[in-house]
Design a protein around this motif. Structure first.
Motif, PDB file in Angstrom:
ATOM      1  N   ALA A   1       3.212  -0.653  -2.632  1.00 38.70           N
ATOM      2  CA  ALA A   1       3.161   0.053  -1.377  1.00 38.70           C
ATOM      3  C   ALA A   1       2.348   1.274  -1.291  1.00 38.70           C
ATOM      4  CB  ALA A   1       4.812   0.508  -1.013  1.00 38.70           C
ATOM      5  N   LYS A   2       1.747   1.537  -0.119  1.00 41.51           N
ATOM      6  CA  LYS A   2       1.000   2.774  -0.232  1.00 41.51           C
ATOM      7  C   LYS A   2       1.665   3.676   1.107  1.00 41.51           C
ATOM      8  CE  LYS A   2      -3.792   4.354   0.523  1.00 41.51           C
ATOM      9  NZ  LYS A   2      -4.997   4.001   0.909  1.00 41.51           N
ATOM     10  N   PHE A   3       1.733   4.846   0.760  1.00 41.98           N
ATOM     11  CA  PHE A   3       2.185   5.938   1.335  1.00 41.98           C
ATOM     12  C   PHE A   3       1.854   7.542   0.784  1.00 41.98           C
ATOM     13  CE2 PHE A   3       5.754   4.786  -1.107  1.00 41.98           C
ATOM     14  CZ  PHE A   3       6.208   5.933  -1.587  1.00 41.98           C
TER      15      PHE A   3
ATOM     16  N   ASP B   1      10.057  -4.248  -3.477  1.00 39.76           N
ATOM     17  CA  ASP B   1      10.103  -5.329  -2.303  1.00 39.76           C
ATOM     18  C   ASP B   1       8.721  -6.188  -2.234  1.00 39.76           C
ATOM     19  OD1 ASP B   1      12.063  -3.605  -0.481  1.00 39.76           O
ATOM     20  OD2 ASP B   1      11.143  -2.424  -1.619  1.00 39.76           O
ATOM     21  N   LYS B   2       9.181  -7.229  -1.583  1.00 40.01           N
ATOM     22  CA  LYS B   2       8.023  -8.531  -1.546  1.00 40.01           C
ATOM     23  C   LYS B   2       8.189  -9.188  -0.234  1.00 40.01           C
ATOM     24  CE  LYS B   2      10.807 -11.889  -4.082  1.00 40.01           C
ATOM     25  NZ  LYS B   2      10.790 -13.129  -4.295  1.00 40.01           N
ATOM     26  N   GLY B   3       7.371 -10.033   0.178  1.00 37.98           N
ATOM     27  CA  GLY B   3       7.666 -10.959   1.243  1.00 37.98           C
ATOM     28  C   GLY B   3       6.915 -10.514   2.460  1.00 37.98           C
TER      29      GLY B   3
ATOM     30  N   LEU C   1       0.390  -3.250   0.452  1.00 35.28           N
ATOM     31  CA  LEU C   1      -0.810  -3.421   0.054  1.00 35.28           C
ATOM     32  C   LEU C   1      -0.654  -4.988  -0.559  1.00 35.28           C
ATOM     33  CD1 LEU C   1      -2.295  -0.585  -1.906  1.00 35.28           C
ATOM     34  CD2 LEU C   1      -2.720  -1.522   0.593  1.00 35.28           C
ATOM     35  N   ASP C   2       0.479  -5.413  -1.198  1.00 36.16           N
ATOM     36  CA  ASP C   2       0.750  -6.762  -1.892  1.00 36.16           C
ATOM     37  C   ASP C   2       2.364  -6.645  -2.145  1.00 36.16           C
ATOM     38  OD1 ASP C   2       0.291  -9.129  -2.712  1.00 36.16           O
ATOM     39  OD2 ASP C   2      -1.331  -8.496  -4.274  1.00 36.16           O
TER      40      ASP C   2
END
Ligand code: ATP
Length: 378
Positions: free
Chosen positions: A258-260, A269-271, A253-254
């Motif tokens: 994380a969406k799961f 995590d990013k990027g 999402l950003d």
């Protein structure tokens, strides 16, 4: 009794330009076996399949069928048929005509089949793939799953000795994919013919196959029964590739979000692009079990096995079977809440499936193949 090998690959090599795509592949496939080529994108799975089908010639090595060299045999003379990820049905023909297509060109004892025989076979195939009564349907109006069933029926109608399946379930959603895995396995058992299946999905490979061939960078890394590949990986690549992991479809999402499984989690995590689809990897021992009302997600325990140090549970969460390892005991049937710490969530870029058919596996390949199919004289 000696094993009867329907296909043997001996020292098969293949280069495209300077790229070594297959490097000394040696493999023996037993008659009636469900064997799966498993490996990351680009490792040479499809190329191996195409060499077995005869669509592509190896630079070196031999393909044997029932012990005989078939290197120079064209595809339509090989008792092999292929199912692709994209169903490649004939859009202008209805279900009946799609399945009848290969049969119309088939000869038994030098004679074409009568319409009555064709009709009987089409009916038999429709029953096999659970599409009874679909004869007159327009294939363009069928769901993805139904179209894939028609493709399976069409490929099996001409009684091939070997069915090659190139990521046939990749375009289906998870639930349908799981159902089709079971069905395909049942069809293979019922017919008793050899299935050579290609996938990059370890769970699919482990759950369906008699034998798994793990490939990487044009080389076979390990050949074995699913349980042996899982429990005794031969090298770091196999250990990593087959590791005990829950691999879920997710969305970033950003950065760090994380969406799961229907919930949003903090991660490290990013990027990624906003709303980028990703694979979420979670090790079974990294899942925290909490009271149901405190969990971000909840599930039901459907199996629980004591493994010596820990319990290994299968937990159903939104049609996905999680593997969770814990030292605490929870009975089968319990509903539990689940939390996952940010550092336990591994976000991976989705692998790309570009070029699976590209310019080298075209519709015309199959069309040509189907229209030339002739039965061996009985
Ligand atoms: P995927 O799961 O992505 O299909 P794969 O394991 O099936 O991967 P192959 O399709 O066999 O891999 O491709 C192996 C390598 O050979 C890739 O790098 C691919 O780009 C290359 N390749 C395959 N066919 C050709 C071709 N006709 N011309 C040039 N390169 C090719």
């Amino acid at each position: 009794m000696e094993d009867n090998f329907i296909i043997e690959l001996k020292n098969i090599s293949k280069k495209f330009g300077d790229e070594v795509v297959l490097d000394d592949i040696n493999l023996r496939i037993k008659d009636g076996e469900f064997i799966t080529f498993l490996g990351p994108s680009g490792c040479g799975k499809t190329t191996t399949l195409r060499i077995i089908a005869g669509f592509l010639e190896a630079d070196g090595g031999q393909v044997l069928f029932d012990g005989k060299d078939i290197n120079s045999l064209p595809p339509h003379k090989r008792q092999v048929n292929t199912i692709f990820q994209r169903y490649q049905l004939f859009q202008h023909l209805n279900v009946y005509e799609n399945i009848a297509f290969g049969l119309r060109n088939k000869k038994v004892n030098g004679k074409k089949l009568k319409e009555k025989e064709i009709s009987k076979k089409v009916k038999e195939m429709l029953a096999l793939v659970n599409l009874k009564g679909f004869e007159r349907r327009d294939v363009t109006l069928l769901s993805g799953g139904q179209q894939q069933r028609v493709a399976i029926a069409r490929a099996l109608a001409v009684d091939p000795k070997i069915l090659l399946l190139d990521e046939p379930l990749a375009a289906l959603d998870l639930k349908l994919r799981k159902d089709m895995q079971v069905e395909l396995k049942n069809i293979q058992k019922r017919l008793g013919i050899t299935f050579i299946f290609v996938t990059h999905d370890q769970q699919e490979a482990l759950s369906m196959s008699d034998t798994v061939v793990v490939m990487n960078e044009g080389k076979i890394q390990q050949i074995g029964k699913p349980i042996d590949i899982y429990n005794e990986p031969k090298n770091a690549f196999v250990a990593d590739f087959i590791g005990e992991s829950n691999i879920l479809d997710g969305v970033m999402l950003d950065d760090y979000k994380a969406k799961f499984s229907g919930a949003v989690f903090q991660c490290l995590d990013k990027g990624f692009a906003v709303n980028e689809k990703v694979d979420i990897v979670i090790r079974p021992e990294d899942v925290d079990i909490v009271p149901i009302q405190e969990g971000s997600i909840k599930g039901t325990i459907t199996s629980n096995t004591f493994k010596g140090i820990h319990f290994e549970m299968i937990v159903d969460i939104q049609n996905f079977k999680w593997m969770i390892q814990t030292t605490d005991y929870y009975p089968v049937g319990s509903e539990i809440g689940i939390e996952i710490e940010p550092d336990a969530i591994h976000v991976m870029k989705k692998s790309e499936y570009s070029g699976l058919y590209g310019d080298y596996s075209s519709f015309s390949d199959e069309l040509e193949h189907l229209s030339d199919v002739e039965a061996e004289e009985e």
